[in-house]
Motif scaffolding. Sequence first.
Motif, short mmCIF file in Angstrom:
data_model
loop_
_atom_site.label_atom_id
_atom_site.label_comp_id
_atom_site.label_asym_id
_atom_site.label_seq_id
_atom_site.Cartn_x
_atom_site.Cartn_y
_atom_site.Cartn_z
N ASP A 25 -4.32 0.52 -3.69
CA ASP A 25 -3.56 0.83 -2.50
C ASP A 25 -4.17 2.01 -1.76
O ASP A 25 -4.28 2.00 -0.54
N SER A 26 -4.56 3.05 -2.51
CA SER A 26 -5.13 4.22 -1.86
C SER A 26 -6.49 3.90 -1.26
O SER A 26 -6.85 4.44 -0.21
N VAL A 27 -7.25 3.02 -1.89
CA VAL A 27 -8.55 2.65 -1.34
C VAL A 27 -8.37 1.95 -0.01
O VAL A 27 -8.99 2.31 0.99
N SER A 28 -7.50 0.98 0.05
CA SER A 28 -7.31 0.27 1.31
C SER A 28 -6.69 1.18 2.37
O SER A 28 -7.02 1.08 3.54
N ARG A 29 -5.81 2.10 1.95
CA ARG A 29 -5.22 3.04 2.90
C ARG A 29 -6.28 3.96 3.47
O ARG A 29 -6.31 4.23 4.67
N ASP A 30 -7.17 4.45 2.61
CA ASP A 30 -8.25 5.32 3.08
C ASP A 30 -9.20 4.56 4.00
O ASP A 30 -9.65 5.09 5.01
N GLU A 31 -9.50 3.32 3.65
CA GLU A 31 -10.40 2.54 4.50
C GLU A 31 -9.76 2.24 5.85
O GLU A 31 -10.43 2.25 6.88
N ARG A 32 -8.46 2.00 5.87
CA ARG A 32 -7.78 1.80 7.15
C ARG A 32 -7.76 3.09 7.95
O ARG A 32 -7.83 3.07 9.18
N ALA A 33 -7.67 4.24 7.26
CA ALA A 33 -7.63 5.52 7.95
C ALA A 33 -8.95 5.82 8.64
O ALA A 33 -8.97 6.36 9.75
#
Length: 68
Positions: A25-33
């Motif tokens: 979840d944090s990986v995808s959130r960071d990539e979206r950021a």
Amino acid sequence: MSIVPGRSATPSTRRSRPSRKTRTDSVSRDERAVDPDGLLSPEERAWRAEQLRAQRKFARLSRRTGVA
């Protein structure tokens, strides 16, 4: 402690939430950021997300130790 005699504050029938994969979840959130419009290549997006995670980790460490 419960107000009602004989009852515990946390009932034994309470269900725990299913565990989530926080790392993905944090990986995808960071990539979206770092790439909200999806214009970067996957490699560039992953690299920038990793840089963001490192920056966040450093900021957290420096707050803990009182540096910077």
